[in-house]
Design an enzyme around this catalytic site. Structure first.
Site, short mmCIF file in Angstrom:
data_model
loop_
_atom_site.label_atom_id
_atom_site.label_comp_id
_atom_site.label_asym_id
_atom_site.label_seq_id
_atom_site.Cartn_x
_atom_site.Cartn_y
_atom_site.Cartn_z
N HIS A 142 9.11 0.94 3.87
CA HIS A 142 8.76 0.66 5.27
C HIS A 142 7.85 1.81 5.74
CE1 HIS A 142 9.13 -1.04 9.20
NE2 HIS A 142 10.40 -0.84 9.46
N HIS A 164 2.51 -6.30 1.41
CA HIS A 164 3.24 -6.46 2.67
C HIS A 164 4.04 -7.74 2.60
CE1 HIS A 164 4.10 -6.72 6.96
NE2 HIS A 164 3.87 -5.43 6.97
N ASP A 182 -0.33 1.69 6.15
CA ASP A 182 0.11 3.01 5.73
C ASP A 182 -0.88 3.68 4.78
OD1 ASP A 182 2.44 3.23 7.20
OD2 ASP A 182 3.53 1.96 5.81
N1 CMC Z 1 2.41 -2.27 -6.35
C1 CMC Z 1 2.57 -3.07 -7.43
N2 CMC Z 1 3.16 -4.29 -7.40
C2 CMC Z 1 3.60 -4.72 -6.21
C3 CMC Z 1 3.47 -3.95 -5.04
C4 CMC Z 1 2.84 -2.69 -5.13
N3 CMC Z 1 2.69 -1.92 -4.04
N4 CMC Z 1 4.01 -4.62 -3.98
C5 CMC Z 1 4.48 -5.77 -4.48
N5 CMC Z 1 4.22 -5.84 -5.83
C6 CMC Z 1 4.52 -6.98 -6.70
C7 CMC Z 1 6.03 -7.03 -7.03
O1 CMC Z 1 6.32 -6.32 -8.22
C8 CMC Z 1 6.27 -8.51 -7.16
O2 CMC Z 1 5.82 -8.91 -8.43
P1 CMC Z 1 6.55 -10.16 -9.19
O3 CMC Z 1 6.32 -11.36 -8.32
O4 CMC Z 1 5.84 -10.23 -10.51
O5 CMC Z 1 8.00 -9.78 -9.29
C9 CMC Z 1 5.32 -9.13 -6.12
O6 CMC Z 1 4.25 -8.18 -5.98
C10 CMC Z 1 5.96 -9.38 -4.77
O7 CMC Z 1 6.59 -8.18 -4.33
P2 CMC Z 1 7.97 -8.11 -3.52
O8 CMC Z 1 8.55 -6.75 -3.65
O9 CMC Z 1 8.83 -9.28 -3.91
O10 CMC Z 1 7.46 -8.35 -2.03
P3 CMC Z 1 8.21 -7.95 -0.72
O11 CMC Z 1 7.64 -8.78 0.35
O12 CMC Z 1 9.69 -7.96 -0.91
O13 CMC Z 1 7.80 -6.40 -0.51
C11 CMC Z 1 6.67 -4.44 0.16
C12 CMC Z 1 6.82 -5.96 0.36
C13 CMC Z 1 5.79 -3.88 1.29
C14 CMC Z 1 8.06 -3.76 0.27
C15 CMC Z 1 6.03 -4.16 -1.23
O14 CMC Z 1 4.75 -4.73 -1.30
C16 CMC Z 1 5.95 -2.67 -1.54
O15 CMC Z 1 6.93 -2.09 -2.03
N6 CMC Z 1 4.77 -2.00 -1.23
C17 CMC Z 1 4.64 -0.57 -1.38
C18 CMC Z 1 5.30 0.14 -0.19
C19 CMC Z 1 4.47 0.03 1.07
O16 CMC Z 1 3.28 0.26 1.06
N7 CMC Z 1 5.17 -0.28 2.19
C20 CMC Z 1 4.54 -0.32 3.52
C21 CMC Z 1 4.57 -1.68 4.13
S1 CMC Z 1 3.47 -1.78 5.56
C22 CMC Z 1 4.18 -0.75 6.76
C23 CMC Z 1 5.40 -1.30 7.37
O17 CMC Z 1 5.31 -2.33 8.06
O18 CMC Z 1 6.47 -0.68 7.21
#
Ligand code: CMC
Length: 424
Positions: A265, A306, A364
């Site tokens: 987050h 995201h 971010d």
């Molecule tokens: N790098 C590499 N792979 C990724 C990333 C990333 N940053 N983000 C998602 N993926 C992949 C993930 O491995 C998954 O692959 P698969 O379908 O093969 O299993 C797919 O993309 C979907 O990811 P998810 O984790 O199921 O998606 P989510 O909606 O649960 O998570 C997230 C969203 C923001 C937590 C995630 O993208 C992440 O961890 N990003 C990095 C941390 C980040 O930048 N967070 C800030 C968010 S914006 C500010 C805020 O609002 O807080």
């Protein structure tokens, strides 16, 4: 409510359950599943991928189209024409203020910015190596101790006063936290300065009357504004859930700060800079991109992806522009860490894995870059996010408690032991 109904038929049961559908002003309609419990079922939605937890009129996001509206106004228009405190008023009150309303609001926030000595002493009691988010969380929770008897949450005037105190004191607390961890004296608030300039002076100044660069103050104001609200994200939902028990609003906000801290987050802005430092050189980018794509490796590119935005993050678009402006103003276009960030952004945007999974740089990614350029230490990044977001948390709490509401109480899919006897 629409005339349409959803019907749920369960295998082996003759009757189907009729579920009302409510119409959104824009975006997906929702199916009201509250009657399901009478039929012996709960819904199951880990991570709340398909759950609308509340009705709200504050912020709308269309993640597919990259749209973010506060009270109907697009974020890019607010970033261009408004400022942080005006946007705070909009989020809280539903309409842009007229001149008189704005003046009154700005003054009320200024008048409420002084932090009680007990809270200042608390901040000074923490070890210098403490994480600033831990200190902020405690300091905001401590405001509940200072103001507990004075807040009747059923009274709008009390809730307004609490909003002024929260918005007024967040930057003071953030600056005090920074000064304490640096071992420097606190710098008092200067009422002649605008909100963001005052924050910068309390943080980096040596005295109340120091000069603050207008370019940096504008960039800071925009960072606060772009973080002001983001509908029912993890920290806002935490504030609503915590507040639904009727707790003191500062205690509910402290719960939101704890949630924001995590790297998935708000903690991502700090994690972005740590990642760029770990990458160390543009020559290593390919290795890290490969790690991010490797399912067996837990590494993720921080600042990418995201839950809601699957096209682009509209805040990131504005933040990128602000980052470019600040970097050129400060003559930092050739900073090695920023060069890694730019190259990484380019490679990830062209890479099939990121394109296919719709992983774009989020707010971010660019806020980390801009705050680094402003000279803000990495561990303070999430504190700045929290300072800007405080109003969003509060607006959602206020929206909830100003109407009849229920305590939040999810249920579960229980897969543990059935009843068994204690061994004799
Ligand atoms: N790098 C590499 N792979 C990724 C990333 C990333 N940053 N983000 C998602 N993926 C992949 C993930 O491995 C998954 O692959 P698969 O379908 O093969 O299993 C797919 O993309 C979907 O990811 P998810 O984790 O199921 O998606 P989510 O909606 O649960 O998570 C997230 C969203 C923001 C937590 C995630 O993208 C992440 O961890 N990003 C990095 C941390 C980040 O930048 N967070 C800030 C968010 S914006 C500010 C805020 O609002 O807080």
């Amino acid at each position: 409510m629409t005339d349409k109904k959803a019907r749920l038929t369960v295998d082996g049961q003759d009757t189907s359950v009729e579920l009302p559908i409510y119409e959104s002003a824009v975006g997906p309609n929702v199916i009201d599943v509250t009657s399901l419990t009478k039929n012996g079922f709960f819904t199951y939605d880990p991570g709340f991928m398909s759950t609308a937890s509340c009705e709200s009129q504050i912020t709308f996001i269309d993640g597919g189209k990259g749209v973010l509206l506060h009270r109907g106004y697009p974020i890019d228009q607010l970033a261009e024409h408004s400022d942080y405190l005006e946007t705070c008023y909009l989020l809280l009150k539903g309409e842009l203020p007229n001149q008189e309303q704005k003046q009154h609001f700005v003054q009320a926030v200024k008048d409420s910015s002084e932090v009680a000595s007990s809270v200042a002493n608390l901040i000074q009691s923490f070890p210098k190596e403490a994480h600033p988010m831990a200190v902020m969380c405690s300091a905001v929770a401590a405001l509940a101790a200072v103001y507990n008897d004075e807040i009747d949450i059923t009274k709008e005037a009390d809730r307004d006063q609490t909003a002024y105190r929260l918005i007024g004191q967040m930057p003071t607390l953030a600056a005090m936290t920074y000064k304490h961890l640096k071992g420097e004296d606190f710098v008092a608030s200067n009422p002649a300065l605008d909100y963001a300039a005052n924050y910068l002076n309390m943080t980096f100044g040596k005295s109340t009357d120091d000069k603050v660069s207008p370019v940096l103050a504008k960039a800071m104001d925009r960072i606060f504004l772009l973080h002001a609200d983001h509908e029912q994200n993890a920290s806002t939902s935490t504030v609503r859930l915590s507040g639904s028990s009727g707790t003191n609003p500062f205690a509910a906000i402290a719960a939101g700060i704890s949630t924001l801290w995590g790297p998935a987050h708000g903690g991502a802005n700090e994690a972005v800079l740590n990642m760029l430092e770990e990458i160390g050189s543009v020559d290593n980018i390919d290795t890290y991109v490969a790690k991010a794509k490797d399912k067996a490796d837990p590494f993720r590119l921080m600042g990418f992806g995201h839950r809601v935005y699957k096209n682009f993050d509209p805040r990131a678009k504005v933040m990128k522009q602000a980052a470019d402006e600040v970097l050129s103003e400060l003559g930092l276009e050739n900073d090695p860490l920023l060069a890694i960030a730019k190259k990484l952004e380019k490679i990830a945007l062209e890479d099939e894995y990121f394109i296919q999974k719709k992983l774009y740089p989020n707010v971010d990614f660019y806020s980390g870059i801009i705050m680094k350029a402003l000279g803000i230490p990495t561990e303070m990044f999430t504190v700045i996010f929290a300072t800007g977001r405080a109003v969003g948390w509060y607006a959602h709490w206020d929206e909830m408690v100003s109407k009849p509401y229920k305590i939040g109480r999810p249920r579960q899919l229980y897969t543990g032991y059935t009843q068994r006897d204690y061994p004799a």
